[in-house]
Structures are given as C-alpha cells and as structure tokens.
Design an enzyme around this catalytic site. Sequence first.
Site, short mmCIF file in Angstrom:
data_model
loop_
_atom_site.label_atom_id
_atom_site.label_comp_id
_atom_site.label_asym_id
_atom_site.label_seq_id
_atom_site.Cartn_x
_atom_site.Cartn_y
_atom_site.Cartn_z
N GLU A 1 64.06 55.29 45.25
CA GLU A 1 64.50 55.78 46.56
C GLU A 1 63.57 56.25 47.28
OE1 GLU A 1 67.65 55.71 46.03
OE2 GLU A 1 68.11 54.97 44.66
N GLU B 1 59.30 55.25 59.65
CA GLU B 1 59.97 56.22 60.08
C GLU B 1 59.00 57.93 60.75
OE1 GLU B 1 59.92 57.87 55.52
OE2 GLU B 1 62.44 58.77 56.24
N THR C 1 54.33 55.65 47.71
CA THR C 1 54.13 55.68 46.65
C THR C 1 54.63 55.27 45.76
OG1 THR C 1 53.84 58.01 48.34
CG2 THR C 1 53.61 57.97 45.49
N GLY C 2 55.83 54.63 46.45
CA GLY C 2 56.51 53.58 45.63
C GLY C 2 56.30 52.31 45.23
N CYS D 1 66.15 61.20 54.50
CA CYS D 1 66.12 60.26 54.52
C CYS D 1 66.74 58.79 55.32
CB CYS D 1 66.15 59.81 52.61
SG CYS D 1 67.36 59.82 52.43
N GLU E 1 55.48 69.21 44.70
CA GLU E 1 54.34 70.04 44.39
C GLU E 1 54.61 71.08 45.90
OE1 GLU E 1 53.82 67.27 44.89
OE2 GLU E 1 51.84 66.67 46.13
N GLY F 1 60.82 59.15 47.11
CA GLY F 1 59.46 59.74 48.24
C GLY F 1 59.46 58.94 48.87
N GLY F 2 58.09 58.49 49.54
CA GLY F 2 58.01 57.66 50.76
C GLY F 2 57.71 55.62 49.60
N ILE F 3 57.72 55.24 50.88
CA ILE F 3 57.53 53.59 50.39
C ILE F 3 56.06 53.37 50.20
CG2 ILE F 3 56.69 51.30 51.25
CD1 ILE F 3 59.03 51.21 53.15
N LYS G 1 58.36 65.91 37.23
CA LYS G 1 58.21 66.40 38.18
C LYS G 1 58.53 66.77 40.22
CE LYS G 1 54.57 65.03 41.05
NZ LYS G 1 54.49 66.10 42.23
N1 LIG Z 1 66.00 57.09 49.26
C1 LIG Z 1 66.65 58.98 48.77
O1 LIG Z 1 67.60 58.84 48.81
C2 LIG Z 1 65.33 59.41 49.56
C3 LIG Z 1 65.57 61.00 49.74
C4 LIG Z 1 64.85 61.98 50.23
C5 LIG Z 1 63.68 61.29 50.40
N2 LIG Z 1 62.91 60.65 50.49
C6 LIG Z 1 62.05 60.00 50.79
O2 LIG Z 1 60.63 60.07 51.04
C7 LIG Z 1 59.92 60.66 51.81
C8 LIG Z 1 59.00 62.24 51.38
O3 LIG Z 1 58.90 62.70 50.46
P1 LIG Z 1 57.66 63.37 50.26
O4 LIG Z 1 56.42 63.37 51.72
O5 LIG Z 1 57.91 64.30 49.73
O6 LIG Z 1 57.65 61.64 49.24
P2 LIG Z 1 55.84 61.30 48.73
O7 LIG Z 1 55.56 60.14 48.86
O8 LIG Z 1 54.92 61.47 49.22
O9 LIG Z 1 56.01 62.73 47.74
C9 LIG Z 1 57.11 61.98 46.71
C10 LIG Z 1 57.00 62.71 45.15
O10 LIG Z 1 55.91 61.92 44.45
C11 LIG Z 1 53.96 61.93 44.07
N3 LIG Z 1 53.49 61.10 44.43
C12 LIG Z 1 52.62 61.30 45.37
N4 LIG Z 1 51.56 60.34 44.80
C13 LIG Z 1 52.02 59.94 43.58
C14 LIG Z 1 51.53 58.81 42.40
N5 LIG Z 1 50.38 58.03 43.59
N6 LIG Z 1 52.34 58.72 41.69
C15 LIG Z 1 53.40 58.88 41.53
N7 LIG Z 1 53.90 60.60 41.89
C16 LIG Z 1 53.41 60.42 43.50
C17 LIG Z 1 54.75 63.75 44.71
O11 LIG Z 1 53.93 64.36 44.97
C18 LIG Z 1 56.45 63.61 45.00
O12 LIG Z 1 56.49 65.13 43.84
C19 LIG Z 1 60.52 60.74 52.59
O13 LIG Z 1 60.33 58.36 52.94
C20 LIG Z 1 61.73 60.07 52.79
O14 LIG Z 1 62.61 58.66 53.21
C21 LIG Z 1 64.48 59.54 49.95
C1 LIG Z 2 69.60 61.32 50.03
N1 LIG Z 2 69.70 62.59 51.27
C2 LIG Z 2 70.60 62.36 51.66
C3 LIG Z 2 70.26 63.83 49.96
C4 LIG Z 2 68.81 62.63 51.36
C5 LIG Z 2 67.79 62.67 51.79
O1 LIG Z 2 66.93 62.40 52.06
#
Ligand SMILES: NC(=O)c1ccc[n+]([C@@H]2O[C@H](COP(=O)([O-])OP(=O)(O)OC[C@H]3O[C@@H](n4cnc5c(N)ncnc54)[C@H](O)[C@@H]3O)[C@@H](O)[C@H]2O)c1
Ligand SMILES: C[N+](C)(C)CC=O
Length: 489
Positions: free
Chosen positions: A250, A385, A232-233, A284, A178, A228-230, A175
């Site tokens: 991640e 962040e 959501t994680g 990130c 979006e 993604g974000g903390i 997935k």
């Molecule tokens: N550590 C890494 O390697 C890494 C790499 C890239 C981005 N990030 C992090 O990602 C974040 C930015 O990305 P974002 O805004 O897309 O993050 P996000 O958490 O909003 O969304 C990430 C994904 O999760 C999905 N999602 C949202 N709510 C969900 C739920 N309740 N259940 C399951 N899936 C859900 C979204 O549709 C999207 O596909 C930043 O915090 C960034 O640091 C981390």
């Molecule tokens: C993991 N990296 C550095 C490729 C993208 C982070 O947002």
Amino acid sequence: MDIKQNFIDGKWVNSISNKTRSIINPFNQEVIAQVAESDETDAQHAIAAARKAFDTGDWPRLSTAERSKIVRTIAELIERDKEELARLESLDTGKTVEESRWDMDDIAGVFHYYADIADKDGGEIIDSPIPNSISKVVKEPVGVCGQITPWNYPLLQASWKLAPALVSGNTVIMKPSEITPLTTVKVFELIEEAGVPNGVANLVLGAGDTVGAELSKNEYVDLISFTGGIETGKKIMQSASINMKKIALELGGKNPNIIFADADLETAVDQALNAVFFHAGQICSAGTRILVEESIHDMFVDALVKRVENIKLGSGFDEATQMGPLISQEHLNKVIDYVEMGIEEGATVAAGAKRPENPELLKGFFYLPTILTNCTTNMNVVQNEGFGPVITVEKFNTEEEAIKFANDSIYGLSGGVWTKDIAKAERCVANMRMGTVWINDFNIYFPHAPWGGFKQSGNGRELGRLGLEEYQETKHVFQNLNPEPINWF
Ligand SMILES: NC(=O)c1ccc[n+]([C@@H]2O[C@H](COP(=O)([O-])OP(=O)(O)OC[C@H]3O[C@@H](n4cnc5c(N)ncnc54)[C@H](O)[C@@H]3O)[C@@H](O)[C@H]2O)c1
Ligand SMILES: C[N+](C)(C)CC=O
C-alpha cells in the site's frame, strides 16, 4: 522513563543490544517515550517464534469461530481504552485528538468487521466434471506474516493488517514505524490481554533498514504486507523475491480532485479543504491535486484561499486546533523543499508556502496550509507526492482533458469527481485509473470496502473481503469416490 519493549513469543523484552530510541512529540520536540531499538537478530527471534507458533501451535488449527471470538475481544478492549489510545496517538503524531478518536472508532470497527465475516465463507464445492468425485476449495492461512506500517496513521494501518491476519489463522511479526510506535505497543498489550497464544502476535520495534529489511528477506516469512513510500516498496518487492513471499503493498498517492463547473461549489470547496488539510496533508489519499474547470477557476481558488487563511494551527490537545504539525524536522524540510521546487517551476503562491510566525508554534514542525496555482501536469510539484499541507491547482476545459490530466501520473491510489451530472461522473469514474474514486465526496473509507492502489500506488488490497483473502491460501481438494487402476503402465 520506562522502556517500551518488544513483544516476542508472549514476553515483553528489551532489544538484544539494549539500545533504545527516543520518541519525540512533534508539537514541541519533547521526548515522550523511550522504545527498544531492535535489529536483525531481534527480528529473527520473533520470526522463529512466529514460525513455531504457526507450524506446531494451536492458532492455525482453531476453528475460525474460536479465533473470531478473540479478535472481537481485541475490538472491545480497544473500545474500552479508546480515550487513552486516542491521546497517545495524538501525542505521537501531532494530529488532533478528535481525529485520533475517529481513528480509534475505525480501528475497533476493523477488528469487529473481520471477527464478524471470517467464518462466513467455508469454501466452495465445485461441480466436478469427473464422475464419482468430490471437488472442493478451502481457505487456509498463508503462514508467517511480516507487517510493516508507516508513521502517519500508525494504529489504523496496523489494524488493517493485524485483524485479517490473525482471524484467518496466521502468525505475525509487526514492525511499526520507528517514529510513531506507541499506540501499536499499547494494542499489543491488549492482544496479550485478549488471550492470543504466545508466538502468534509478535512486535519488533526498530528501523526499516534493519528490522524491516530482515522481515522482507527472511526465508521463514511467507508474506510481507507493507504500507509506506514507493521507494521502500520497491526494495521490499525485491527482497521478497528471495523466497517468493506473497506481497501486499500500500504505497503513496498524488490524488486528483476534479471539480466541474456544475458542482455544488459550496460543498466542493469545503470538502476540498478536508481532503487535504486533515492531519496536515500527511494522508496517502489526500486530494492534493485539484483539477478545476477553467470557467470557475478564479472563483474556486478565491474561496479556498479565504477558508485556508482561517485554519487554526496548534496543539492536537487544544480543542480549537484544526491542523497540527508535521511529523518531524526531516519531513518539514522535505515539504519546504517540495514547495520551493514548485515555485521554481513557475507555480504561484496563493496561500501559505512558509512556516507560521506565531511564537507558540515555533518549537513544533508546523507549516502553513499552502495553495499553489498556475500548475501544469508536467511539473514535478504536480507529479510528486508532497505528503504535506500543500494543494496544487491545475485548470482543464473538457471532461476528456480532466481525465487525461488525472491519469497522467505514476500513482493510482484515489481520486474524486465533483459534478451534479451523474452520467458525467460515471464516465469519469470508468476512465480514472485509481483504486478508489469518490463521487461528490473525498477520503471516505470503511472496513467493508477494499482499499488499495492501481499503478505504482501498490498491489493487493486491504479491508473488505479482499483484505481477508490476502491472508489466505486457496487449496483445491479432489476426492475420488471410486478409485480404480488405470493400467496405463
Ligand atoms: N496506500 C496507503 O494506504 C498508505 C497509507 C499510509 C501511508 N502511505 C504512504 O506511506 C508514505 C509515508 O510513510 P513513511 O514515510 O513512514 O514511509 P516509509 O516507506 O519511509 O516507511 C514505512 C515503513 O517502512 C519501514 N522501512 C523503511 N525502509 C525499509 C526497508 N528498507 N525495508 C523494510 N522496511 C523499511 C519504515 O521503518 C516504516 O516502518 C507515503 O508515501 C504515504 O502515501 C500509504
Ligand atoms: C489509508 N488512510 C486514508 C487511512 C491513510 C492514508 O494515509
């Protein structure tokens, strides 16, 4: 305009509801695509296809060498279509085409890397303590894997999940975000062309709280890998507990970049800019938290400010552009609020902190490269962040203070140290609580080395051999070569 569809059980299909979503170019807000807007039911169909392909299909039962051949073909197809993929990524994310070309090279490299290493570890023979026995450890696929990716590095993050999962015999449901799904759709066309069997690789386009939530909680999914974000994680971790899924998370970072007075300052200034302003800071591991030794603070900030004022903003398709827009109006608003919060907390604006006035950029979600000084570790703008083109600068006086400040964070994704004193650098590295630390560099990653976070930046690892092991179960097989009754009962 064609609708970009889901790919389920080897077929391209609309969402069951027939709903669609418009994808927006962040440079000018034009609609660039219509994509399927799926929900829980579409996700369940894809999970059922992946389950069947895993439980009864050929893929998990092929030799690793056979799967590696197909994964290598995917790499070659990405190389063939590199320019098309790079332009699509830039259209969707706003990043410069040059950056997208680097991403495509990295992405093909990830598929090559896993195709190359997957058949090099056939397990292990244990020196059994029991006479007349054989004890061995073998690796097997985990099963059905849900994979959820963010909008900032759409295809790169997808490749870190797809390549190791597929080569080790799992079936997947991907997935993508979006907001930026277009290159992932294109790569699923290449996955089909490469000959991955039906049901092995499935794509469901849609929102997180529908499709993503279903993947996280569905009991037929064995593993969930999320970037993604903390916040959501945390939700995913909770949902995954329903059936004790394996999880790999991640998450975000607020990454310290420590500059000692004895560093090569010309290089440190230059790299400090690269560490933040690529992709408008939407990385990130962006080095948005600069910690600079007090004796060089003013000189270092002056040098940064001079360079920042010359950063050329524009279309990712214009060769002169160095920094593109932010991803969306919603995200731009968040970055504006984040900087306002910093100013209210007492930070001083040394550069930026506003939108550009150039009329050519007004339709895009642009924000000027920003430097906030007079920051201290306890400020929210330092702790949170920002995920935008915003540097916060703090001062330190001693090595101990630098490490203490750097570690004072819920995050632990990455960090950097700049000094010519290698013993000092190694002491810092040994004490920095982060998954990646760079000495005299920043933001370097490649397929061979693991990537992941300490603390709330996540758990599990992607890339490297550890990135493959996330997708493998470990089985101990014990064989008695001389079975006899024990006669206990
Ligand atoms: N550590 C890494 O390697 C890494 C790499 C890239 C981005 N990030 C992090 O990602 C974040 C930015 O990305 P974002 O805004 O897309 O993050 P996000 O958490 O909003 O969304 C990430 C994904 O999760 C999905 N999602 C949202 N709510 C969900 C739920 N309740 N259940 C399951 N899936 C859900 C979204 O549709 C999207 O596909 C930043 O915090 C960034 O640091 C981390
Ligand atoms: C993991 N990296 C550095 C490729 C993208 C982070 O947002």
